[in-house]
Design an enzyme around this catalytic site. Structure first.
Site, mmCIF file in Angstrom:
data_model
loop_
_atom_site.group_PDB
_atom_site.id
_atom_site.type_symbol
_atom_site.label_atom_id
_atom_site.label_comp_id
_atom_site.label_asym_id
_atom_site.label_seq_id
_atom_site.Cartn_x
_atom_site.Cartn_y
_atom_site.Cartn_z
ATOM 1 N N GLU A 91 4.901 -10.941 5.438
ATOM 2 C CA GLU A 91 5.382 -11.512 6.693
ATOM 3 C C GLU A 91 6.276 -10.517 7.435
ATOM 4 O OE1 GLU A 91 5.191 -16.284 5.936
ATOM 5 O OE2 GLU A 91 7.118 -15.349 5.555
ATOM 6 N N CYS A 104 11.816 -7.557 12.265
ATOM 7 C CA CYS A 104 12.275 -7.642 10.880
ATOM 8 C C CYS A 104 11.076 -7.315 9.987
ATOM 9 C CB CYS A 104 12.791 -9.065 10.646
ATOM 10 S SG CYS A 104 13.377 -9.361 8.986
ATOM 11 N N CYS A 111 9.608 -9.409 -4.301
ATOM 12 C CA CYS A 111 10.901 -8.755 -4.489
ATOM 13 C C CYS A 111 11.360 -8.970 -5.929
ATOM 14 C CB CYS A 111 11.921 -9.363 -3.521
ATOM 15 S SG CYS A 111 13.521 -8.522 -3.543
ATOM 16 N N CYS A 115 17.586 -12.963 -5.945
ATOM 17 C CA CYS A 115 18.725 -13.673 -5.331
ATOM 18 C C CYS A 115 18.413 -15.166 -5.283
ATOM 19 C CB CYS A 115 19.009 -13.138 -3.929
ATOM 20 S SG CYS A 115 19.453 -11.398 -3.942
ATOM 21 N N CYS A 118 17.254 -17.065 -1.910
ATOM 22 C CA CYS A 118 16.266 -16.420 -1.042
ATOM 23 C C CYS A 118 14.853 -16.853 -1.394
ATOM 24 C CB CYS A 118 16.405 -14.904 -1.185
ATOM 25 S SG CYS A 118 15.231 -13.970 -0.196
ATOM 26 N N GLU A 159 13.266 -5.296 -1.383
ATOM 27 C CA GLU A 159 14.537 -4.569 -1.421
ATOM 28 C C GLU A 159 14.233 -3.127 -1.012
ATOM 29 O OE1 GLU A 159 17.931 -4.874 -1.827
ATOM 30 O OE2 GLU A 159 17.775 -2.716 -1.603
ATOM 31 N N SER A 190 18.900 -2.956 4.997
ATOM 32 C CA SER A 190 19.752 -3.936 4.333
ATOM 33 C C SER A 190 19.499 -3.872 2.834
ATOM 34 C CB SER A 190 19.400 -5.331 4.866
ATOM 35 O OG SER A 190 20.192 -6.305 4.252
ATOM 36 N N SER A 213 24.323 -6.721 1.644
ATOM 37 C CA SER A 213 24.320 -8.167 1.434
ATOM 38 C C SER A 213 25.396 -8.480 0.403
ATOM 39 C CB SER A 213 22.942 -8.620 0.939
ATOM 40 O OG SER A 213 21.981 -8.290 1.909
ATOM 41 N N LEU A 214 26.577 -8.802 0.879
ATOM 42 C CA LEU A 214 27.722 -8.989 -0.022
ATOM 43 C C LEU A 214 27.791 -10.438 -0.517
ATOM 44 C CD1 LEU A 214 30.204 -7.655 -1.304
ATOM 45 C CD2 LEU A 214 31.496 -8.231 0.751
ATOM 46 N N ASN A 289 20.485 -20.526 4.810
ATOM 47 C CA ASN A 289 19.341 -21.411 5.019
ATOM 48 C C ASN A 289 18.926 -21.974 3.680
ATOM 49 O OD1 ASN A 289 18.547 -21.193 7.862
ATOM 50 N ND2 ASN A 289 18.417 -19.009 7.370
ATOM 51 N N CYS A 332 16.553 -16.034 8.286
ATOM 52 C CA CYS A 332 17.007 -15.234 7.142
ATOM 53 C C CYS A 332 16.674 -15.900 5.822
ATOM 54 C CB CYS A 332 18.518 -15.063 7.165
ATOM 55 S SG CYS A 332 19.080 -14.095 8.522
#
Ligand code: SAH
Length: 341
Positions: A91, A104, A111, A115, A118, A159, A190, A213-214, A289, A332
């Site tokens: 995507e 984006c 990935c 996370c 996500c 990533e 990112s 991405s903290l 989200n 996101c």
């Protein structure tokens, strides 16, 4: 197997052409056809001899994606699902801002980072994208919408630092005035925080923006959200960021997705101020989200405004990221690899 001609940056293409007995300057002509004229076949490259076009057809491909699906959100955001020609799909999301079009892009099929908040997590990782497949996302969208993209963010699936060489090579093509010609400051990478790669990026001669991405301020919190924190903790991550800033003199952007009762209270904001004290940086606050089966809930608006104000009042520049495309699952963290069949 045919080689994807978009996997080469300009210097590499010169060498490749010399290796097949052609003159170096052909590389610039080919680059212009691909990235400025955006042709979809070698036969359209009319200033090349018929013999050379034949040679290109026999040995290379332009790797033109097929659009499997195109969804348009109520705010104009467009999500593409591309067939990347090997049975996989990725995507890519086009966002319209007052300053232009931002794309984006995905850097991998799936990935590995895992996370917890996500949507790209939970579907098996397949492979990294090649440079050609990264730049083709831009070209496909520009052709389809007949537009010029002004910003590229590596915030789609994957990533980017786990596909470092191909991402950096793609950035060279995107940034090259003879290539896609997007200024480095309009390109952002990112990362979830692959520390050695942050040190490596600081040594590259590219001026792109680095986003981290903290998302949390203690190791306990962050490890629960992002398994990568067990490998590189907050202290190591911040140390790498400070090194990056001192070497490049560029501002880092920190992403912080607020989840209700998790990382969204004033103690978090206080710790964040301490952590980022003295760094040239910017904090992007994102209302998290909620994903299918996810345990993190969105913070309410009031909370996020309080959080932003606290940061701003204590010397940290923070803004709330406008949410785009959520009604088509294009916001996101909502991107995922869709199976073709
Ligand atoms: N792997 C890279 C880039 C892809 S994610 C990275 O981790 O930075 C792009 C951004 O979206 C990251 O900041 C990521 O943490 C954030 N994100 C992921 N899921 C999200 C969600 N559900 N809500 C809000 N932001 C999310």
């Amino acid at each position: 197997m045919l080689k994807n001609i978009k996997d080469f940056d300009l210097e590499e293409l010169k060498i490749e052409l010399e290796n097949i007995g052609e003159k170096k300057f052909r590389a610039e002509q080919i680059f212009k056809w691909i990235y400025q004229e955006k042709v979809i076949s070698f036969n359209e490259m009319t200033n090349l001899s018929i013999e050379l076009r034949e040679k290109l057809n026999n040995n290379y491909t332009l790797g033109i994606f097929k659009i499997l699906k195109k969804q348009i959100a109520s705010d104009g955001t467009i999500k593409y699902l591309f067939d990347i020609l090997d049975g996989n799909a990725i995507e890519t999301v086009l966002m319209k801002y007052h300053h232009g079009y931002s794309l984006c892009v995905s850097s991998q099929v799936g990935c590995k980072m895992g996370c917890k908040f996500c949507a790209s997590t939970g579907i098996a990782f397949v492979r990294s994208l090649t440079s050609g497949e990264i730049v083709e996302q831009i070209l496909s969208v520009e052709r389809d919408e007949n537009i010029k993209i002004s910003n590229v963010v590596f915030m789609g699936i994957g990533e980017p630092m786990d596909n470092y060489d191909n991402v950096v090579n793609a950035i060279r093509i995107i940034n090259n005035p003879k290539g896609i010609n997007i200024g480095a400051r309009h390109i952002s990478i990112s990362t979830s925080g692959i520390v050695p790669k942050i040190y490596q990026l600081a040594e590259e001669n590219i001026q792109c923006t680095l986003s981290i991405s903290l998302h949390a301020t203690t190791d306990e919190q962050r490890s629960k959200m992002m398994p990568i924190n067990n490998k590189y903790n907050i202290e190591e991550l911040i140390k790498a960021c400070k090194d990056y800033i001192s070497k490049t003199n560029r501002r880092i952007s920190f992403e912080y997705a607020l989840a209700k009762d998790n990382n969204d209270n004033l103690d978090d904001a206080k710790r964040l101020v301490k952590l980022l004290h003295g760094m040239i940086c910017h904090v992007n606050l994102i209302p998290i989200n909620k994903i299918e089966n996810g345990s993190f809930e969105k913070t309410n608006n009031e909370n996020i405004i309080k959080f932003r104000d606290y940061l701003n009042d204590h010397g940290i520049v923070a803004t709330i990221r406008r949410e785009l495309g959520s009604d088509i699952d294009a916001a996101c963290g909502q991107l995922r690899r869709k199976n073709l069949k």
